[in-house]
Structure formats: C-alpha cells, structure tokens
Design a protein around this motif. Structure first.
Motif, PDB file in Angstrom:
ATOM      1  N   GLN A  14       0.806  -1.211   0.000  1.00  0.00           N
ATOM      2  CA  GLN A  14       0.000   0.000   0.000  1.00  0.00           C
ATOM      3  C   GLN A  14       0.848   1.274   0.000  1.00  0.00           C
ATOM      4  O   GLN A  14       0.663   2.145  -0.845  1.00  0.00           O
ATOM      5  CB  GLN A  14      -0.927  -0.006   1.224  1.00  0.00           C
ATOM      6  CG  GLN A  14      -2.003  -1.070   1.193  1.00  0.00           C
ATOM      7  CD  GLN A  14      -3.050  -0.798   0.130  1.00  0.00           C
ATOM      8  OE1 GLN A  14      -3.386   0.353  -0.153  1.00  0.00           O
ATOM      9  NE2 GLN A  14      -3.566  -1.852  -0.474  1.00  0.00           N
ATOM     10  N   LEU A  15       1.770   1.376   0.935  1.00  0.00           N
ATOM     11  CA  LEU A  15       2.534   2.618   1.054  1.00  0.00           C
ATOM     12  C   LEU A  15       3.643   2.706   0.018  1.00  0.00           C
ATOM     13  O   LEU A  15       3.770   3.713  -0.691  1.00  0.00           O
ATOM     14  CB  LEU A  15       3.106   2.744   2.467  1.00  0.00           C
ATOM     15  CG  LEU A  15       3.893   4.023   2.747  1.00  0.00           C
ATOM     16  CD1 LEU A  15       3.019   5.252   2.497  1.00  0.00           C
ATOM     17  CD2 LEU A  15       4.424   4.030   4.173  1.00  0.00           C
ATOM     18  N   ARG A  18       2.273   3.461  -3.360  1.00  0.00           N
ATOM     19  CA  ARG A  18       1.896   4.872  -3.516  1.00  0.00           C
ATOM     20  C   ARG A  18       3.118   5.726  -3.844  1.00  0.00           C
ATOM     21  O   ARG A  18       3.069   6.605  -4.713  1.00  0.00           O
ATOM     22  CB  ARG A  18       1.244   5.388  -2.228  1.00  0.00           C
ATOM     23  CG  ARG A  18      -0.217   5.011  -2.029  1.00  0.00           C
ATOM     24  CD  ARG A  18      -0.679   5.456  -0.640  1.00  0.00           C
ATOM     25  NE  ARG A  18      -2.127   5.504  -0.508  1.00  0.00           N
ATOM     26  CZ  ARG A  18      -2.894   4.471  -0.202  1.00  0.00           C
ATOM     27  NH1 ARG A  18      -2.319   3.280   0.003  1.00  0.00           N
ATOM     28  NH2 ARG A  18      -4.207   4.599  -0.100  1.00  0.00           N
ATOM     29  N   ASP A 138       5.433   7.413  11.343  1.00  0.00           N
ATOM     30  CA  ASP A 138       4.011   7.532  11.052  1.00  0.00           C
ATOM     31  C   ASP A 138       3.165   7.160  12.265  1.00  0.00           C
ATOM     32  O   ASP A 138       3.460   6.194  12.970  1.00  0.00           O
ATOM     33  CB  ASP A 138       3.599   6.591   9.912  1.00  0.00           C
ATOM     34  CG  ASP A 138       4.502   6.723   8.705  1.00  0.00           C
ATOM     35  OD1 ASP A 138       5.165   7.765   8.578  1.00  0.00           O
ATOM     36  OD2 ASP A 138       4.532   5.787   7.896  1.00  0.00           O
ATOM     37  N   TYR A 141      -2.358   4.341  10.625  1.00  0.00           N
ATOM     38  CA  TYR A 141      -2.915   4.671   9.312  1.00  0.00           C
ATOM     39  C   TYR A 141      -4.415   4.941   9.427  1.00  0.00           C
ATOM     40  O   TYR A 141      -5.186   4.055   9.820  1.00  0.00           O
ATOM     41  CB  TYR A 141      -2.700   3.526   8.331  1.00  0.00           C
ATOM     42  CG  TYR A 141      -1.265   3.280   7.943  1.00  0.00           C
ATOM     43  CD1 TYR A 141      -0.295   4.262   8.056  1.00  0.00           C
ATOM     44  CD2 TYR A 141      -0.880   2.042   7.429  1.00  0.00           C
ATOM     45  CE1 TYR A 141       1.019   4.021   7.694  1.00  0.00           C
ATOM     46  CE2 TYR A 141       0.425   1.799   7.052  1.00  0.00           C
ATOM     47  CZ  TYR A 141       1.374   2.780   7.185  1.00  0.00           C
ATOM     48  OH  TYR A 141       2.679   2.543   6.811  1.00  0.00           O
ATOM     49  N   ASP A 143      -6.401   5.191   7.045  1.00  0.00           N
ATOM     50  CA  ASP A 143      -7.090   4.379   6.040  1.00  0.00           C
ATOM     51  C   ASP A 143      -7.625   3.074   6.631  1.00  0.00           C
ATOM     52  O   ASP A 143      -8.604   2.512   6.127  1.00  0.00           O
ATOM     53  CB  ASP A 143      -6.130   4.037   4.899  1.00  0.00           C
ATOM     54  CG  ASP A 143      -5.399   5.249   4.364  1.00  0.00           C
ATOM     55  OD1 ASP A 143      -5.615   5.619   3.207  1.00  0.00           O
ATOM     56  OD2 ASP A 143      -4.593   5.826   5.127  1.00  0.00           O
ATOM     57  N   GLN A 169      -2.452   7.513   4.436  1.00  0.00           N
ATOM     58  CA  GLN A 169      -1.308   6.957   3.705  1.00  0.00           C
ATOM     59  C   GLN A 169      -0.891   7.844   2.531  1.00  0.00           C
ATOM     60  O   GLN A 169       0.292   7.926   2.213  1.00  0.00           O
ATOM     61  CB  GLN A 169      -1.640   5.551   3.224  1.00  0.00           C
ATOM     62  CG  GLN A 169      -1.627   4.498   4.322  1.00  0.00           C
ATOM     63  CD  GLN A 169      -1.857   3.105   3.767  1.00  0.00           C
ATOM     64  OE1 GLN A 169      -2.858   2.835   3.116  1.00  0.00           O
ATOM     65  NE2 GLN A 169      -0.923   2.210   4.031  1.00  0.00           N
TER      66      GLN A 169
END
Length: 272
Positions: A14-15, A18, A138, A141, A143, A169
């Motif tokens: 996912q990260l 991106r 971080d 998340y 999300d 994210q």
C-alpha cells in the motif's frame, strides 16, 4: 534535487506502491526492490530487483548503484528486526548514500505499542551502521480505521478515552516523496507524521458509522483469543489500544504540511 536513482522497497504494498507511482509520475528514475519481480508494478522509468530483507547477498546486489533508498518496514514477524538489520547492513555494504526509513510514532525501547520497539531497534541499527538517514515516524494509518469495527459495527479495545492522531497513507507517501527527491535537506532528521487532529475511538467510530466499546485489558485478550494468533501478535493488537489509552499516539504535528506544502488530511475527509 539530482538525477539520482532511487530505490523503493514495498512497491507491491500500500505505502511503497503509492510512493513508487508518485515518483514515476514525476519522471524520477527508480528501482523497485521486491521479493518477486513478477509482482512489481509496471511503471515508466522503473526497473525491478529481487531484495528479500532476510537475504543479505541478494539485497547487496540489488542495492548496488543506488543513491537513496526508501525502506518500508517488513511485515510483522518475530524476526522482523533481524530482517531489518540484514537489509541495513547490505545497504551500507552496497554504498547507499541515504536511507529513508518508515518508522512509527513514538518509537522507543519502552513504547507501550510493542511493534514501536521494533522500529526503535531498527533506527538504532541504522545509526550504528553510519548511514545518513531520515526517519518518518508515522502514526496509525487512518485508512485502516474502518477495519477496526467488527461485523456488528462495534470497535472494541482498551483505549479508554485516549486519542490518536491517525494519518492518511497518501499524506505519508507525499511526505516520503518530498524527502526522497531532496534527501540532503533532510539528512539526520526525524519527522512525526500525523493527521491534523487527535480523536478518541468514540469519535472515530461515529465517523465510520460504528460504535465504540471500551474493553478492559483482560476482555481484550479474551475477545482475541479465538483468532488463534501467536502471543506476540495478540500483544501487538492489544497494545495498539493501550498505547492510545496511555496518550502515546495523541501528539499532533505540522510535519506533513511542512514537507508537502498542504494541510494533513482529516479522518472525516479521508473517509467521506
């Protein structure tokens, strides 16, 4: 900013995915460091190399010639820190000039959230290896917040009235790209990436259309026993909530806006 070749781990996730897509859209040359090149995204200006974190020889070969590398932490396993150390040592041996590590908010040897201790140990090994680095710590998340609710639309956990400054994210990816494109300006820096506000799980439940039930720690362990997960993983699940209760995830910073030039995304806006 230079025409350097950037390495990106986690590009199938996912990260990392991106970040890789953003770099490609900007015309940045990159090498996607993956376990299986067949699964690497097909992006303009990108090549792929096999670099499982636990395989030092493969990592060293894949990292050769890279100037800056984004290190997205490995999947949660009991040997994750050992995998990280192998990758870091390979990066140092390969001559990587700058490592950007995706860490966790409040990483510390005594953090309530057990996995934040892994991130602290990783940061310490990067320092010991002598690699110029930037740490992106971080928060949770944003999300994934809807996934906290069960099938009955109830979020259960021992978070009490604690608050969490969950971060989107997409915001993390934008911040990472800003650092990767100009690593020298961020060498030696640690950024705490958060959302624009700290919310209780009751407030989050209302946003995602759920309810919040504050469990005791004993109830939390009992309610998760049916999953058959190993003890370290259950500890990690429960300590996510107890870290919120302890106030360790409540801090709000401007680091997202400072790095990206725009405000951090609120949970309500992200999930709207």
């Amino acid at each position: 900013m230079s025409d350097q070749l950037i390495g990106v781990t986690g590009a199938t996730g996912q990260l990392g995915g991106r970040v890789a897509r953003r770099l490609a859209a900007l015309g940045v040359r990159q090498k996607l460091l993956v376990r299986d090149v067949a699964r690497a995204p097909q992006l303009p200006g990108a090549e792929a190399g096999v670099a499982p974190f636990a395989d030092g020889d493969a990592c060293r070969a894949a990292l050769a010639g890279l100037d800056t590398v984004l290190m997205v932490s490995a999947s949660e396993t009991p040997d994750r820190v050992a995998q990280h150390r192998t990758f870091i040592d390979a990066a140092a041996a390969a001559g990587v000039r700058h490592l950007v590590y995706i860490s966790f908010f409040g990483a510390a040897p005594d953090a309530t959230f057990t996995l934040a201790r892994d991130h602290w140990a990783t940061e310490q090994h990067i320092r010991a290896a002598g690699l110029p680095a930037t740490f992106l710590r971080d928060n949770l998340y944003a999300d994934f917040l809807p996934m906290l609710a069960g099938a009955d639309r109830v979020i259960r956990g021992p978070a009490g009235d604690g608050r969490v400054a969950a971060v989107a994210q997409d915001d993390i990816a934008d911040a990472a790209v800003a650092v990767l494109r100009d690593p020298g300006a961020h060498a030696g820096r640690t950024y705490d990436l958060t959302g624009p506000e700290a919310l209780t799980l009751g407030e989050i439940a209302a946003i995602v259309g759920a309810e919040y039930h504050a469990e005791t720690i004993e109830e939390a362990y009992a309610s998760r026993a049916s999953y058959g997960a190993p003890g370290w993983q259950v500890d990690a699940w429960v300590s996510t909530y107890t870290a919120i209760a302890a106030g360790e995830l409540a801090g709000v910073t401007t680091d997202i806006s400072d790095l990206t030039g725009r405000p951090a995304t609120s949970v309500a806006d992200l999930l709207a």
